[in-house]
Motif scaffolding. Structure first.
Motif, PDB file in Angstrom:
ATOM      1  N   LEU A 327       0.810  -1.209  -0.087  1.00 54.32           N
ATOM      2  CA  LEU A 327       0.077  -0.149   0.191  1.00 54.32           C
ATOM      3  C   LEU A 327       0.841   1.288  -0.009  1.00 54.32           C
ATOM      4  CD1 LEU A 327      -2.801  -0.979   2.415  1.00 54.32           C
ATOM      5  CD2 LEU A 327      -3.132  -0.503   0.029  1.00 54.32           C
ATOM      6  N   ARG A 328       1.995   1.018   0.780  1.00 57.78           N
ATOM      7  CA  ARG A 328       2.702   2.197   0.928  1.00 57.78           C
ATOM      8  C   ARG A 328       3.734   2.541  -0.409  1.00 57.78           C
ATOM      9  NH1 ARG A 328       2.769   4.552   5.807  1.00 57.78           N
ATOM     10  NH2 ARG A 328       1.966   3.493   7.527  1.00 57.78           N
ATOM     11  N   GLN A 329       4.036   1.513  -0.937  1.00 52.87           N
ATOM     12  CA  GLN A 329       5.260   1.525  -2.156  1.00 52.87           C
ATOM     13  C   GLN A 329       4.510   1.381  -3.271  1.00 52.87           C
ATOM     14  OE1 GLN A 329       8.215   2.758  -1.379  1.00 52.87           O
ATOM     15  NE2 GLN A 329       7.598   2.603   1.052  1.00 52.87           N
ATOM     16  N   GLY A 330       3.369   0.688  -3.419  1.00 49.79           N
ATOM     17  CA  GLY A 330       2.832   0.265  -4.860  1.00 49.79           C
ATOM     18  C   GLY A 330       1.917   1.414  -5.427  1.00 49.79           C
ATOM     19  N   ALA A 331       2.076   2.755  -5.194  1.00 47.48           N
ATOM     20  CA  ALA A 331       1.194   3.767  -6.068  1.00 47.48           C
ATOM     21  C   ALA A 331       1.971   3.981  -7.124  1.00 47.48           C
ATOM     22  CB  ALA A 331       1.087   4.968  -5.030  1.00 47.48           C
ATOM     23  N   ALA A 332       1.407   4.298  -8.232  1.00 46.84           N
ATOM     24  CA  ALA A 332       1.965   4.757  -9.569  1.00 46.84           C
ATOM     25  C   ALA A 332       2.399   6.114  -9.298  1.00 46.84           C
ATOM     26  CB  ALA A 332       0.785   4.292 -10.637  1.00 46.84           C
ATOM     27  N   CYS A 333       2.028   6.722  -8.514  1.00 48.73           N
ATOM     28  CA  CYS A 333       2.447   8.093  -8.604  1.00 48.73           C
ATOM     29  C   CYS A 333       2.020   8.711  -7.391  1.00 48.73           C
ATOM     30  CB  CYS A 333       1.989   9.141  -9.681  1.00 48.73           C
ATOM     31  SG  CYS A 333       0.221   9.129  -9.904  1.00 48.73           S
ATOM     32  N   GLU A 334       2.479   9.885  -6.929  1.00 49.85           N
ATOM     33  CA  GLU A 334       2.080  10.559  -5.476  1.00 49.85           C
ATOM     34  C   GLU A 334       1.138  11.484  -5.923  1.00 49.85           C
ATOM     35  OE1 GLU A 334       6.307  10.653  -2.947  1.00 49.85           O
ATOM     36  OE2 GLU A 334       6.436  11.469  -5.037  1.00 49.85           O
ATOM     37  N   VAL A 335       1.184  12.351  -7.034  1.00 46.69           N
ATOM     38  CA  VAL A 335       0.366  13.483  -7.416  1.00 46.69           C
ATOM     39  C   VAL A 335      -0.224  13.133  -8.713  1.00 46.69           C
ATOM     40  CG1 VAL A 335       0.260  15.825  -8.115  1.00 46.69           C
ATOM     41  CG2 VAL A 335       1.986  15.100  -6.077  1.00 46.69           C
ATOM     42  N   TYR A 336      -1.525  13.391  -8.920  1.00 46.24           N
ATOM     43  CA  TYR A 336      -2.152  13.173  -9.961  1.00 46.24           C
ATOM     44  C   TYR A 336      -2.599  14.356 -10.606  1.00 46.24           C
ATOM     45  CZ  TYR A 336      -4.632  10.924 -13.987  1.00 46.24           C
ATOM     46  OH  TYR A 336      -5.178  10.574 -15.344  1.00 46.24           O
ATOM     47  N   LEU A 337      -2.081  14.867 -11.749  1.00 47.44           N
ATOM     48  CA  LEU A 337      -2.848  16.300 -12.259  1.00 47.44           C
ATOM     49  C   LEU A 337      -3.955  15.888 -12.912  1.00 47.44           C
ATOM     50  CD1 LEU A 337       0.259  17.007 -11.744  1.00 47.44           C
ATOM     51  CD2 LEU A 337       0.259  18.282 -13.838  1.00 47.44           C
ATOM     52  N   VAL A 338      -5.045  16.814 -12.428  1.00 49.27           N
ATOM     53  CA  VAL A 338      -6.538  16.775 -13.077  1.00 49.27           C
ATOM     54  C   VAL A 338      -6.715  18.102 -13.721  1.00 49.27           C
ATOM     55  CG1 VAL A 338      -8.803  16.999 -12.537  1.00 49.27           C
ATOM     56  CG2 VAL A 338      -7.315  15.381 -11.056  1.00 49.27           C
ATOM     57  N   LEU A 339      -6.809  18.025 -15.414  1.00 49.93           N
ATOM     58  CA  LEU A 339      -7.117  18.827 -15.923  1.00 49.93           C
ATOM     59  C   LEU A 339      -8.415  19.427 -16.159  1.00 49.93           C
ATOM     60  CD1 LEU A 339      -4.942  18.184 -19.237  1.00 49.93           C
ATOM     61  CD2 LEU A 339      -4.820  20.293 -17.947  1.00 49.93           C
ATOM     62  N   ILE A 360       9.585  14.523  -7.612  1.00 49.74           N
ATOM     63  CA  ILE A 360       8.072  13.827  -7.288  1.00 49.74           C
ATOM     64  C   ILE A 360       7.418  13.297  -8.103  1.00 49.74           C
ATOM     65  CG2 ILE A 360       5.948  14.977  -6.396  1.00 49.74           C
ATOM     66  CD1 ILE A 360       7.245  17.396  -5.250  1.00 49.74           C
ATOM     67  N   SER A 361       6.857  11.947  -7.882  1.00 50.81           N
ATOM     68  CA  SER A 361       6.239  11.196  -9.025  1.00 50.81           C
ATOM     69  C   SER A 361       4.898  11.736  -9.317  1.00 50.81           C
ATOM     70  CB  SER A 361       6.182   9.626  -8.674  1.00 50.81           C
ATOM     71  OG  SER A 361       5.411   9.544  -7.250  1.00 50.81           O
ATOM     72  N   CYS A 362       4.572  12.022 -10.657  1.00 49.59           N
ATOM     73  CA  CYS A 362       3.202  12.475 -10.844  1.00 49.59           C
ATOM     74  C   CYS A 362       2.926  12.142 -12.380  1.00 49.59           C
ATOM     75  CB  CYS A 362       3.366  14.019 -10.787  1.00 49.59           C
ATOM     76  SG  CYS A 362       4.527  14.789 -11.644  1.00 49.59           S
ATOM     77  N   ASP A 363       1.560  12.207 -12.754  1.00 54.79           N
ATOM     78  CA  ASP A 363       1.053  11.872 -13.800  1.00 54.79           C
ATOM     79  C   ASP A 363      -0.179  12.645 -14.140  1.00 54.79           C
ATOM     80  OD1 ASP A 363       0.959  10.286 -15.940  1.00 54.79           O
ATOM     81  OD2 ASP A 363       0.130   8.332 -15.056  1.00 54.79           O
ATOM     82  N   LEU A 364      -0.366  12.642 -15.446  1.00 52.50           N
ATOM     83  CA  LEU A 364      -1.582  13.349 -15.782  1.00 52.50           C
ATOM     84  C   LEU A 364      -2.249  12.342 -17.004  1.00 52.50           C
ATOM     85  CD1 LEU A 364      -0.901  16.704 -17.903  1.00 52.50           C
ATOM     86  CD2 LEU A 364       0.376  14.544 -17.885  1.00 52.50           C
ATOM     87  N   PRO A 365      -3.538  12.837 -17.668  1.00 57.50           N
ATOM     88  CA  PRO A 365      -4.331  11.926 -18.428  1.00 57.50           C
ATOM     89  C   PRO A 365      -3.617  12.464 -19.726  1.00 57.50           C
ATOM     90  CG  PRO A 365      -5.655  13.668 -17.844  1.00 57.50           C
ATOM     91  CD  PRO A 365      -4.690  13.630 -16.802  1.00 57.50           C
ATOM     92  N   PHE A 366      -3.664  11.564 -20.681  1.00 54.92           N
ATOM     93  CA  PHE A 366      -2.981  11.782 -22.134  1.00 54.92           C
ATOM     94  C   PHE A 366      -3.858  12.664 -23.010  1.00 54.92           C
ATOM     95  CE2 PHE A 366      -0.545   7.843 -21.512  1.00 54.92           C
ATOM     96  CZ  PHE A 366       0.717   8.483 -21.390  1.00 54.92           C
ATOM     97  N   GLY A 367      -5.234  12.410 -22.777  1.00 53.94           N
ATOM     98  CA  GLY A 367      -6.277  13.143 -23.598  1.00 53.94           C
ATOM     99  C   GLY A 367      -7.380  13.693 -22.910  1.00 53.94           C
ATOM    100  N   SER A 368      -8.342  14.177 -23.480  1.00 45.19           N
ATOM    101  CA  SER A 368      -9.420  14.997 -22.834  1.00 45.19           C
ATOM    102  C   SER A 368     -10.252  13.739 -22.014  1.00 45.19           C
ATOM    103  CB  SER A 368     -10.442  15.496 -23.887  1.00 45.19           C
ATOM    104  OG  SER A 368     -11.534  16.221 -23.161  1.00 45.19           O
ATOM    105  N   VAL A 369     -10.283  13.998 -20.795  1.00 41.92           N
ATOM    106  CA  VAL A 369     -11.172  12.935 -19.824  1.00 41.92           C
ATOM    107  C   VAL A 369     -11.927  13.894 -19.174  1.00 41.92           C
ATOM    108  CG1 VAL A 369     -10.777  11.244 -18.267  1.00 41.92           C
ATOM    109  CG2 VAL A 369      -9.353  11.418 -20.188  1.00 41.92           C
ATOM    110  N   LYS A 370     -13.232  13.358 -18.582  1.00 40.04           N
ATOM    111  CA  LYS A 370     -14.118  14.171 -17.780  1.00 40.04           C
ATOM    112  C   LYS A 370     -13.483  14.091 -16.493  1.00 40.04           C
ATOM    113  CE  LYS A 370     -18.465  12.632 -19.756  1.00 40.04           C
ATOM    114  NZ  LYS A 370     -19.733  11.941 -19.813  1.00 40.04           N
ATOM    115  N   ILE A 371     -13.682  15.046 -15.769  1.00 37.55           N
ATOM    116  CA  ILE A 371     -13.075  15.613 -14.394  1.00 37.55           C
ATOM    117  C   ILE A 371     -13.501  14.318 -13.395  1.00 37.55           C
ATOM    118  CG2 ILE A 371     -12.952  17.034 -12.470  1.00 37.55           C
ATOM    119  CD1 ILE A 371     -13.342  19.354 -14.338  1.00 37.55           C
ATOM    120  N   GLY A 372     -14.671  13.682 -13.330  1.00 39.73           N
ATOM    121  CA  GLY A 372     -14.851  12.897 -12.538  1.00 39.73           C
ATOM    122  C   GLY A 372     -14.048  11.558 -12.612  1.00 39.73           C
TER     123      GLY A 372
END
Length: 431
Positions: A327-339, A360-372
């Motif tokens: 649980l502690r180490q298995g996260a794909a990223c720490e911060v996810y950017l929401v557009l 800082i490990s982070c990620d964001l969606p590649f394309g247009s995705v609904k906020i929810g």
């Protein structure tokens, strides 16, 4: 759904991200304990000259080799274990290092045997060896390391036992009964299988040596048959407050032919599966492989990933420790950017790059995705925070996914501020 045409071969495994995380947990624990004991890491090729493993390993190993002729006409095999490879390496390079050598290795091995619980045709092994020290203190050091490895995984006293034996005692037993030297490996194989074969089968095999089964059981029942090395090891472990983890058990001899003295195996206390780890002294292997050019006494043990993982998953405290780690180490990223505003993607990419450069490990969606859906993706990725980039940029909104709280922040100084926030106990495990 029809089965896919191509699947992993029998006895071989694919490692999904979760399986990799479990494997990495084993590796990290092994490395941590070995380094605490002052061992350094080495490695050898997985492909070796077949003769290296035929020369001294003996037993069933020669029939379990993944063996073939390579394009250069060489008789080669995938290594079935590492000790012979280590002996080859040490014989070649031992002059370059002060003695004793305290080396460890984590690597893949291959044996063509029937896949079953705790056993596959490919597996990873934690190999720990001391070369250049003939005294029992080296054996005690390795047994202590094996015990502390088990404790590092969350096992407690009573969960497992180290069964210690003395192969030299059995060699003396065989000599006293005039067992021919060329048949000693065969005799030791019988002793090695005492717990796995029916008594009548064992008795029949022993009879071919002129030995009665009662002689063997009587020998095992008398601990004084062990050499003085065992008592020295026990005294050493007692000084470390570890003697309660070991038992003298002369039924243990180990299957490989190169062992020469004290041997041991780690078992779960219920003996619900095969040995978790095993090893012992092999004082003549380096000399044999170097054809007498290098005399380097040695002792070592190995722990495979199959059995230790099975035991972890079947024992409450170690299983909970593993799951907490995942649980502690298995996260794909720490911060996810929401557009929140697709027009701000260039700004979001700038934020992404800055945070990654800051470690800082982070990620964001590649394309247009609904906020929810983006927030759902953030939670599935195991992120602690969702950082919302919208029309108010450079003003941003940080949402703590565990507590569903949020706060405003600014692009300037964001990386340093976030680094501090990541140290605070408001993540999903601590909320």
């Amino acid at each position: 759904m029809a089965a896919l045409r191509f699947q992993a071969l029998p006895g071989f495994r694919d490692f999904t991200p979760r399986e990799c995380a479990v494997r990495n947990y084993l590796f990290e624990t092994w490395r941590s304990v070995a380094r605490k004991y002052g061992f350094v890491e080495y490695d050898t090729p997985v492909l070796e000259d077949t003769a290296l493993y035929l020369k001294k390993s003996g037993g069933e190993l020669s029939s379990q080799l993944f063996r073939f002729e390579d394009q250069g006409g060489r008789d080669v095999c995938l290594r079935p274990e590492v000790t012979a490879s280590l002996a080859r390496l040490a014989a070649q390079h031992q002059r370059d290092f002060p003695k004793p050598l305290k080396w460890f290795e984590i690597g893949q091995c291959f044996r063509y045997e029937k896949p079953q619980k705790g056993r596959g045709r490919e597996f990873y092994q934690f190999n720990v060896d001391i070369l250049g020290e003939a005294g029992p203190a080296a054996d005690a050091e390795l047994i202590a390391l094996a015990i502390d490895t088990m404790r590092a995984f969350g096992f407690r006293k009573g969960d497992f036992v180290v069964r210690v034996s003395d192969r030299q005692a059995w060699l003396d037993f065989a000599a006293q009964r005039q067992v021919a030297e060329e048949r000693i490996p065969e005799f030791l194989q019988i002793i090695d299988k005492l717990e796995r074969e029916k008594p009548e089968v064992t008795a029949e095999k022993l009879a071919t040596f002129g030995i009665e089964a009662s002689e063997v059981t009587s020998f095992i029942a008398h601990p004084e048959n062990a050499s003085s090395a065992y008592e020295a090891i026990r005294a050493d472990l007692a000084a470390r407050d570890l003697a309660d983890f070991i038992d003298l058990d002369l039924s243990i001899v180990r299957g490989l032919a190169y062992y020469t003295g004290v041997v041991f195996e780690v078992f779960d206390s219920k003996k619900s599966m095969r040995a978790v780890a095993g090893g012992g002294r092999y004082d003549t292997l380096v000399t044999t492989l170097s054809e007498g050019n290098v005399d380097l006494p040695a002792t070592g043990f190995a722990m495979g990933d199959y059995v230790i993982r099975n035991l972890i998953e079947e024992t409450t405290d170690p299983r909970m420790q593993l799951e907490t780690h995942l649980l502690r180490q298995g996260a794909a990223c720490e911060v996810y950017l929401v557009l929140a505003d697709d027009a701000k993607r260039p700004e979001a990419l700038g934020v992404l790059s800055d945070l990654r450069q800051a470690g800082i490990s982070c990620d964001l969606p590649f394309g247009s995705v609904k906020i929810g859906k983006q927030f759902q993706n953030a939670e599935k990725a195991g992120a602690r925070f969702a950082l919302v980039v919208g029309s108010e940029f450079p003003e941003l909104t940080l949402k703590v996914l565990a507590s569903r709280t949020e706060e405003k922040c600014h692009f300037l100084g964001l990386a340093d501020w976030l680094r501090d926030r990541l140290q605070e106990p408001d993540g999903p495990l601590l909320a």
